[in-house]
Each structure stands twice: as structure tokens, then as C-alpha cells.
Design a protein around this motif. Structure first.
Motif, PDB file in Angstrom:
ATOM      1  N   LEU A 130     -68.215 -20.563   3.818  1.00 10.49           N
ATOM      2  CA  LEU A 130     -67.945 -21.112   2.561  1.00 10.49           C
ATOM      3  C   LEU A 130     -66.527 -21.643   2.435  1.00 10.49           C
ATOM      4  O   LEU A 130     -66.121 -22.531   1.892  1.00 10.49           O
ATOM      5  CB  LEU A 130     -67.995 -20.150   1.542  1.00 10.49           C
ATOM      6  N   MET A 131     -65.631 -20.849   2.996  1.00 14.62           N
ATOM      7  CA  MET A 131     -64.253 -21.295   3.400  1.00 14.62           C
ATOM      8  C   MET A 131     -63.920 -22.564   4.248  1.00 14.62           C
ATOM      9  O   MET A 131     -62.841 -23.007   3.888  1.00 14.62           O
ATOM     10  CB  MET A 131     -63.105 -20.117   3.783  1.00 14.62           C
ATOM     11  N   LEU A 132     -64.772 -22.676   5.022  1.00 11.76           N
ATOM     12  CA  LEU A 132     -64.648 -23.943   6.014  1.00 11.76           C
ATOM     13  C   LEU A 132     -65.049 -25.275   5.265  1.00 11.76           C
ATOM     14  O   LEU A 132     -64.716 -26.250   5.652  1.00 11.76           O
ATOM     15  CB  LEU A 132     -65.399 -23.738   7.301  1.00 11.76           C
ATOM     16  N   ILE A 133     -65.948 -25.038   4.518  1.00 15.21           N
ATOM     17  CA  ILE A 133     -66.446 -26.188   3.637  1.00 15.21           C
ATOM     18  C   ILE A 133     -65.082 -27.153   3.159  1.00 15.21           C
ATOM     19  O   ILE A 133     -65.135 -28.505   3.368  1.00 15.21           O
ATOM     20  CB  ILE A 133     -67.373 -25.952   2.458  1.00 15.21           C
ATOM     21  N   PRO A 134     -64.175 -26.697   2.202  1.00 19.72           N
ATOM     22  CA  PRO A 134     -63.193 -27.251   1.881  1.00 19.72           C
ATOM     23  C   PRO A 134     -62.462 -27.920   2.762  1.00 19.72           C
ATOM     24  O   PRO A 134     -61.870 -29.093   2.813  1.00 19.72           O
ATOM     25  CB  PRO A 134     -62.461 -26.342   0.798  1.00 19.72           C
ATOM     26  N   LEU A 135     -62.326 -27.205   3.835  1.00 19.04           N
ATOM     27  CA  LEU A 135     -61.281 -27.579   5.133  1.00 19.04           C
ATOM     28  C   LEU A 135     -62.010 -28.909   5.850  1.00 19.04           C
ATOM     29  O   LEU A 135     -61.429 -29.967   6.127  1.00 19.04           O
ATOM     30  CB  LEU A 135     -61.229 -26.632   5.876  1.00 19.04           C
ATOM     31  N   ALA A 136     -63.413 -29.040   5.777  1.00 17.69           N
ATOM     32  CA  ALA A 136     -63.946 -30.146   6.377  1.00 17.69           C
ATOM     33  C   ALA A 136     -63.839 -31.310   5.304  1.00 17.69           C
ATOM     34  O   ALA A 136     -63.746 -32.361   6.024  1.00 17.69           O
ATOM     35  CB  ALA A 136     -65.629 -29.733   6.765  1.00 17.69           C
ATOM     36  N   ILE A 137     -64.009 -31.012   4.014  1.00 20.29           N
ATOM     37  CA  ILE A 137     -64.066 -32.310   3.106  1.00 20.29           C
ATOM     38  C   ILE A 137     -62.727 -32.903   3.176  1.00 20.29           C
ATOM     39  O   ILE A 137     -62.677 -33.929   3.181  1.00 20.29           O
ATOM     40  CB  ILE A 137     -64.721 -31.460   1.673  1.00 20.29           C
ATOM     41  N   THR A 138     -61.771 -32.153   3.183  1.00 22.80           N
ATOM     42  CA  THR A 138     -60.386 -32.431   3.045  1.00 22.80           C
ATOM     43  C   THR A 138     -59.864 -32.830   4.397  1.00 22.80           C
ATOM     44  O   THR A 138     -58.472 -32.947   4.582  1.00 22.80           O
ATOM     45  CB  THR A 138     -59.364 -31.489   2.227  1.00 22.80           C
ATOM     46  N   SER A 139     -60.426 -33.248   5.481  1.00 23.46           N
ATOM     47  CA  SER A 139     -59.967 -33.108   6.739  1.00 23.46           C
ATOM     48  C   SER A 139     -59.570 -34.634   6.967  1.00 23.46           C
ATOM     49  O   SER A 139     -58.714 -34.897   7.779  1.00 23.46           O
ATOM     50  CB  SER A 139     -60.786 -32.786   7.839  1.00 23.46           C
ATOM     51  N   THR A 140     -59.574 -35.643   6.065  1.00 24.92           N
ATOM     52  CA  THR A 140     -59.507 -36.921   6.322  1.00 24.92           C
ATOM     53  C   THR A 140     -58.106 -37.243   5.782  1.00 24.92           C
ATOM     54  O   THR A 140     -57.397 -36.423   4.942  1.00 24.92           O
ATOM     55  CB  THR A 140     -60.315 -37.990   5.650  1.00 24.92           C
ATOM     56  N   ARG A 141     -57.291 -38.562   6.131  1.00 26.13           N
ATOM     57  CA  ARG A 141     -56.010 -38.855   5.890  1.00 26.13           C
ATOM     58  C   ARG A 141     -55.825 -38.918   4.447  1.00 26.13           C
ATOM     59  O   ARG A 141     -54.737 -38.730   3.898  1.00 26.13           O
ATOM     60  CB  ARG A 141     -55.590 -39.901   6.677  1.00 26.13           C
ATOM     61  N   GLY A 142     -57.001 -39.558   3.986  1.00 31.68           N
ATOM     62  CA  GLY A 142     -56.823 -39.816   2.513  1.00 31.68           C
ATOM     63  C   GLY A 142     -56.667 -38.535   1.475  1.00 31.68           C
ATOM     64  O   GLY A 142     -55.916 -38.516   0.772  1.00 31.68           O
ATOM     65  N   TRP A 143     -57.661 -37.450   1.854  1.00 27.67           N
ATOM     66  CA  TRP A 143     -57.250 -36.335   1.236  1.00 27.67           C
ATOM     67  C   TRP A 143     -55.890 -35.670   1.538  1.00 27.67           C
ATOM     68  O   TRP A 143     -55.457 -34.988   0.591  1.00 27.67           O
ATOM     69  CB  TRP A 143     -58.561 -35.370   1.705  1.00 27.67           C
TER      70      TRP A 143
END
Length: 184
Positions: A130-143
Motif C-alpha cells: 500500500l505504501m508503494l502505490i503512491p510512489l509508483a503513481i508519483t514516479s513521473t516527472r510531472g508529479w
């Protein structure tokens, strides 16, 4: 078609090498289903869950090792691949979780609560995922641009996730502590 430079070739190589464990487990599953030969031992479901969990942890550790290796070895090129390695860590953790649900729980969701009480390492592993999910979602340069300094703070969760992954592994051991101890 434009020529591929060294960075592109390295990205392709990292991507292909990162897929190899997944390809291996897929072909093993297919061979077991075809009855050719049993690469997965007497309990294939457990072997699949174990294999995917090991590779999830490997990719998490590889990703966490990029920054220290870059600093110690002065190899700045490693940093360009950290995001991809982190996304592969998320991929393998997700495959590990799905493998558990498919092969060990057999999609019996109603048993999840009872299993979690019997096996608290499941709760620890689920928390790490569950803690990895926001890291994967926000891994882009835009985020990265959108979150600014908060992005770096958010992505420092990877260290806590590493601790949870080690704890998840250690809590399952009944006999040999050598390998989990080394991972931890």
C-alpha cells in the motif's frame, strides 16, 4: 528512425533484464500446466509466491542501492535507471500479491481476514504494498514538478518499505535465518 544513444540502449537492457525473472516464472507455469516437467517442486503455488516475493525484494534493494552506488562509485548514469527499477519493484510486489491471492488463497477473499490473523506477516506485506502505490503513481516527472520538495519526502517512504519488506520476510521464517538475515 533516429539513432539510439547509449542511454537508450542501457534503458532497453535494464528493461529486458528486469523482465527476465517474470518471463522465467511464466514459462515455468506454462510447462507445469502442460505437464512437461516440474520446475516448481511439489507445491508450485508456494514456489511461485516465494519466487515473486524474492524478486520483489531484490528489486526493492537494487532500487535503494542506486543512490549509494552512484555516490560511492561516481557512476551518475545509474540514477537514470532508478525510476524504472523502482517501478519494477512495484510490479514484482504486485505480482507477488496477486500470486498469493491466486495460488494460495485461490481468490477466497473471505479468508483473508482469518489468514491475516494467523499470519501477521501478511499485514506487514500488505502495508508495504500500500505504501508503494503512491510512489509508483508519483514516479513521473510531472508529479515530481507538481509535488516539489514533498515529492522527495514522499519517496523517502522507500526506506520504510524496505524495513517492512525485511520484517515481512523475517516473520515467515521457521528454520534457516541466514538468507532473510542477509536480506534484512
Amino acid at each position: 528512425m533516429a539513432k539510439l544513444n547509449a542511454v537508450h540502449w542501457r534503458r532497453i537492457a535494464v528493461f529486458v533484464l528486469s523482465l527476465l525473472p517474470f518471463i522465467w516464472i511464466l514459462q515455468a507455469i506454462v510447462r507445469v500446466q502442460m505437464g512437461e516437467w516440474d520446475l516448481l517442486g511439489p507445491e508450485p503455488g508456494k514456489a511461485i509466491v516465494w519466487f515473486t516475493g524474492s524478486w520483489a525484494f531484490n528489486f526493492l534493494l537494487i532500487t535503494l542501492a542506486v543512490t549509494p552506488l552512484t555516490r560511492l562509485a561516481g557512476q551518475r548514469w545509474l540514477m537514470t535507471h532508478r525510476r524504472m527499477l523502482g517501478l519494477f519493484a512495484f510490479f514484482y510486489v504486485t505480482v507477488h500479491l496477486l500470486s498469493y491471492f491466486m495460488f494460495l488463497l485461490e481468490w477466497r477473499w473471505q479468508e483473508l481476514a482469518a489468514e491475516t490473523v494467523k499470519r501477521p506477516y501478511l499485514l506487514v506485506g500488505m502495508l508495504a504494498w500500500l505504501m508503494l502505490i503512491p510512489l509508483a503513481i508519483t514516479s513521473t516527472r510531472g508529479w515530481q514538478r507538481q509535488l516539489g520538495r514533498r515529492w522527495k519526502r514522499l519517496h523517502q517512504l522507500a526506506y520504510a518499505i524496505g524495513v517492512l519488506a525485511a520484517l515481512h520476510y523475517l516473520m515467515q521464517i521457521r528454520s534457516s535465518w541466514l538468507e532473510p538475515g542477509l536480506y534484512a
